[in-house]
Design an enzyme around this catalytic site. Sequence first.
Site, PDB file in Angstrom:
ATOM      1  N   THR A 162       0.812  -1.216   0.000  1.00 29.05           N
ATOM      2  CA  THR A 162       0.000   0.000   0.000  1.00 29.05           C
ATOM      3  C   THR A 162       0.845   1.265   0.000  1.00 29.05           C
ATOM      4  O   THR A 162       0.471   2.272  -0.610  1.00 29.05           O
ATOM      5  CB  THR A 162      -0.937  -0.003   1.223  1.00 29.05           C
ATOM      6  OG1 THR A 162      -1.775  -1.159   1.173  1.00 29.05           O
ATOM      7  CG2 THR A 162      -1.803   1.240   1.265  1.00 29.05           C
ATOM      8  N   SER A 227       1.035  -7.811  -1.714  1.00 30.49           N
ATOM      9  CA  SER A 227       1.752  -8.836  -0.947  1.00 30.49           C
ATOM     10  C   SER A 227       1.031 -10.172  -0.935  1.00 30.49           C
ATOM     11  O   SER A 227       1.638 -11.196  -0.603  1.00 30.49           O
ATOM     12  CB  SER A 227       1.988  -8.357   0.489  1.00 30.49           C
ATOM     13  OG  SER A 227       0.773  -8.274   1.215  1.00 30.49           O
ATOM     14  N   THR A 258       1.039  -5.341   3.877  1.00 32.52           N
ATOM     15  CA  THR A 258       0.750  -5.809   5.235  1.00 32.52           C
ATOM     16  C   THR A 258       0.193  -7.225   5.281  1.00 32.52           C
ATOM     17  O   THR A 258       0.366  -7.924   6.290  1.00 32.52           O
ATOM     18  CB  THR A 258      -0.244  -4.865   5.927  1.00 32.52           C
ATOM     19  OG1 THR A 258      -1.453  -4.798   5.155  1.00 32.52           O
ATOM     20  CG2 THR A 258       0.344  -3.466   6.056  1.00 32.52           C
ATOM     21  N   ASP A 259      -0.473  -7.691   4.230  1.00 36.33           N
ATOM     22  CA  ASP A 259      -1.194  -8.963   4.311  1.00 36.33           C
ATOM     23  C   ASP A 259      -0.285 -10.145   4.593  1.00 36.33           C
ATOM     24  O   ASP A 259      -0.648 -11.062   5.329  1.00 36.33           O
ATOM     25  CB  ASP A 259      -1.988  -9.213   3.031  1.00 36.33           C
ATOM     26  CG  ASP A 259      -3.237  -8.347   2.944  1.00 36.33           C
ATOM     27  OD1 ASP A 259      -3.639  -7.800   3.992  1.00 36.33           O
ATOM     28  OD2 ASP A 259      -3.803  -8.217   1.846  1.00 36.33           O
TER      29      ASP A 259
END
Length: 509
Positions: A162, A227, A258-259
């Site tokens: 992001t 990700s 972040t995932d």
Amino acid sequence: MGGLGTPSSRGRLGHRGASPSSSSTATQRGGLACSSSRGPVPSPKDRGVLLSARAKGGKKSSSSSSSKKSVESRNGNGNPLSAEFLQATGSSATSNLEVHDVEFLQDAQELEMEILGGEVESTLPLPPTALGGPDQHISSVPQLQHYLKPLPRVLLLHTGGTLGMDPNQSYIEEGPGNVHLKEGTGGNYPASDNLQPGEVLSDLLTAVPELTNFAHLDVEIVFNMDSCRLGPKQWIQLAKLLDRERRNYDAFLIVHGTDTMSFTAAALSLMLKGFKKPIVLTGSQLPLAMPRSDARQNLIDSITCATAACLTNPLSRYPVHFEEVAICFGGKLMRGNRTRKVHSSVYRAFDSPMYPNLAELGVEVDWNHSNLLEAGADVYQPRFKLNTNVIRVPICPGVDPRKAYGDLHGRGVRGIVLEAFGVGNMPDNNSHGWLPWLKQQRKKGLLVYLCSQCSAGNLHPELYRSGSVALNMGIESGRQMTPECAVIKMMFCLEYPDIPLSQPIAGEL
């Protein structure tokens, strides 16, 4: 944030090894000069010393508003002396002011060598009062230490996520400060070969100029994707790149989505056991270019932690023994293989449920020194193989694994992370099927690691009949690992059977 370039090229800020006469074309973005090749990228004025009247190896600045200028004074020999430097050394010289092009010092250490080598008069003329007399060593001048103190070298690896998204193409604004991703897109990710490291570096330094206070920063585009698309292939690629650059940098930052950040952190910590340099992963919940983005603070916090242990960091106040893979997010520094993403949208999206935070970042950086990884005696032994034939199997009441999962080994699965209840309990009647199924699969060679569905707490499967039977089958267990790390550890140990699953490698247990 785009441009034309190759994914293997690198944007640099204050690169030591570059030749002062190397030729490159600089682009001006937001008042920051940025190299479009592997050559040096000029730094902001508070990071270096302004030297001569000519900019070597580049195009001369024009008189347009985008050109960067500096007012300089010349001494009696005609040598230039910047106004910034005159102010720092206490000189009152204000006459004969002329405007010249700016040349930035590539490495402050080079300047120190020039001065100590006896070229002070011809290269950097200083008034005697600034040095406090001819017998006083130059290091005794506090004002000069800002210029002469070398900074750590940090390599930032951009993998996507992001933080680097184009907000205009990725988000819809429903009101002031209220945005959401365009449905069905997941955000816009230009192909990695459309990103130029120099452009990314320029964007970073324009949005977060404080980064230059901490380090000489280089940027490399490894890939640029959501990700959720990252996996063992990309983890191995990152690990090999870090291994190759290990001796060239003091610390490493990885910009990541972040995932799957926790998975990547766990994989790197196991594959690079004994790396002995900080590797900090970070990202954001909103793109860097958005007004309410958390990216800016996460980047500053990450480089603060990554450089805290570097002896060359002039901002480091206390000795910090930080040399592991970590995630820095939402004001916390956490051990990477102990970290989980626990919230989909708040800024403090990550937590370390089974291990204390390594540091809390507020007005002060509060380090938890006793919980930092002690890797001093470890021999660096990188290993780059992972067996991906692994799955997680949660135990659900009423589900017969003989029907739900069948012959996993026969279908090519070689390892499972079995998520039991509480401290390691499971249905123990034969009619439930779990113990007979496990016995059958173990005989075929399936590797099984027992963990808990609880996010925190210790494992004691031996306290229950089912757990004791499972241990007698050769199912491994130990102190609690996060499910993310347990899966990566299984992939790792299948390739390296000399390492038991229950043996800690990088503080994951």
